[in-house]
Enzyme design. Sequence first.
Site, mmCIF file in Angstrom:
data_model
loop_
_atom_site.group_PDB
_atom_site.id
_atom_site.type_symbol
_atom_site.label_atom_id
_atom_site.label_comp_id
_atom_site.label_asym_id
_atom_site.label_seq_id
_atom_site.Cartn_x
_atom_site.Cartn_y
_atom_site.Cartn_z
ATOM 1 C CG HIS A 34 49.530 37.636 38.153
ATOM 2 N ND1 HIS A 34 48.433 36.815 38.276
ATOM 3 C CD2 HIS A 34 49.163 38.619 37.293
ATOM 4 C CE1 HIS A 34 47.449 37.265 37.508
ATOM 5 N NE2 HIS A 34 47.864 38.370 36.901
ATOM 6 C CG ASP A 36 48.130 37.920 45.482
ATOM 7 O OD1 ASP A 36 48.275 37.250 44.438
ATOM 8 O OD2 ASP A 36 47.029 38.385 45.840
ATOM 9 C CG LEU A 127 39.946 49.832 39.350
ATOM 10 C CD1 LEU A 127 39.392 51.240 39.184
ATOM 11 C CD2 LEU A 127 41.469 49.872 39.455
ATOM 12 C CG ASP A 174 42.402 41.913 44.783
ATOM 13 O OD1 ASP A 174 43.532 42.390 44.555
ATOM 14 O OD2 ASP A 174 41.778 41.214 43.974
HETATM 15 C C1 GLA Z 1 43.649 39.584 41.270
HETATM 16 C C2 GLA Z 1 43.647 38.714 42.516
HETATM 17 C C3 GLA Z 1 44.812 39.077 43.437
HETATM 18 C C4 GLA Z 1 46.128 39.113 42.663
HETATM 19 C C5 GLA Z 1 46.009 39.906 41.379
HETATM 20 C C6 GLA Z 1 47.241 39.811 40.519
HETATM 21 O O1 GLA Z 1 43.394 40.921 41.599
HETATM 22 O O2 GLA Z 1 42.440 38.831 43.222
HETATM 23 O O3 GLA Z 1 44.862 38.181 44.518
HETATM 24 O O4 GLA Z 1 46.596 37.815 42.431
HETATM 25 O O5 GLA Z 1 44.892 39.493 40.602
HETATM 26 O O6 GLA Z 1 48.314 40.432 41.126
#
Ligand code: GLA
Length: 387
Positions: A34, A36, A127, A174
């Site tokens: 959390h 990004d 994932l 991601d």
């Molecule tokens: C999800 C979102 C990412 C990131 C994570 C938490 O995977 O797609 O962009 O914010 O949650 O780190």
Amino acid sequence: MKQTLLKKFEEVFGSTEGAKVYFAPGRVNLIGEHTDYNGGHVFPCALTIGTYAVARLRKDDKLCLFSMNFETGGVGECTLSNIEEKNTGDWRNYPKGIVWAFGKKGFQVDKGLDILYYGNIPNGSGLSSSASIEVLTGYILKDMFGFAVTNQDLALIGQFSENQYNGVNCGIMDQFAIAMGKKASAIFLDTADLSYDYAPIDLDGAKIVILNTNKKRGLGDSKYNERRSECEAALAALQTKLDIKSLGELTEEEFEANKSLIGDDVKIKRAKHAVYENQRTIKAVKALQDKNLELFGKLMIASHDSLRDDYEVTGIELDTLVEEALKQDGVIGARMTGAGFGGCAVSIVKENCVDTFIENVGKVYQEKIGYAADFYVVEIGDGPMTL
Ligand code: GLA
């Protein structure tokens, strides 16, 4: 795998003429959660599990999409001219969103395609099965239409489609981890400017073990967007005094000295997590460079504590897995990974302890939660490729 996929493609679409086989990985984030969408650092890696596709161009403007994971859904058809039309809850919104996003970015997809997908990332496990489909579809379009886009562009287009077409306000982690993945390395990415470094992952014989709560979740129905706006509100309050663009610019000390500006206990906790987690990620990568795996593990544990107590995105399933994991022999670190609210935890476990670890954690989880967890011993793999 390639032969099985081609055989299935022939069964579904009549022949394999002009068909090519592609792969894009899933991802796991080692630390930096959390952060990004808060201008902070993340440290994810691509996995050797992911999504496969067989694709070929059509002569007309139909997009014909089939998934071996949802076979009963059959082939879903739409035309390029009605690409904006979404079907609620349909996985096809991910590939359709990419075709739409390419168009918005000035890359016109002017011929239809037949595409068969097969994923071996458990759906909804956190994932990034959806980001994997997005980057894979982008990679196919790039290859089939010869669009001049880099893998980093594929990540940005993937995020754009997820935000604008699928309505999930996710950050870049991601799609970036998947599009830029590199075997045996994690990616130390600064989301403030997308500068990054590959960090070779040498775990000294230990393994990355993923623990799946099997609690289904989707970002759309989670509190993800709510957390994001809480951080935005905290940032706006801090900006009344500080000249900063994101929470990621603050050190722990700067945050502590100014947090009263936020004026709301819940938002202070959310922002605290974002600031401290970013600093922890920087420290964790340094620890790895120094071959201090023990410190890396401690920082993973601190990350989970903060996600549980300050960011409040864990829940009993993830907390049980991590708590039990940390009681086992040979465990270097464990934490939730991804958005939270279910999904997966990630741990680093000495190789000779992995079997007992899985057995013990699995037993307690089943007893306490009432259904089984799944465990995957994973390897770090490359980004998207043609097979
Ligand atoms: C999800 C979102 C990412 C990131 C994570 C938490 O995977 O797609 O962009 O914010 O949650 O780190």
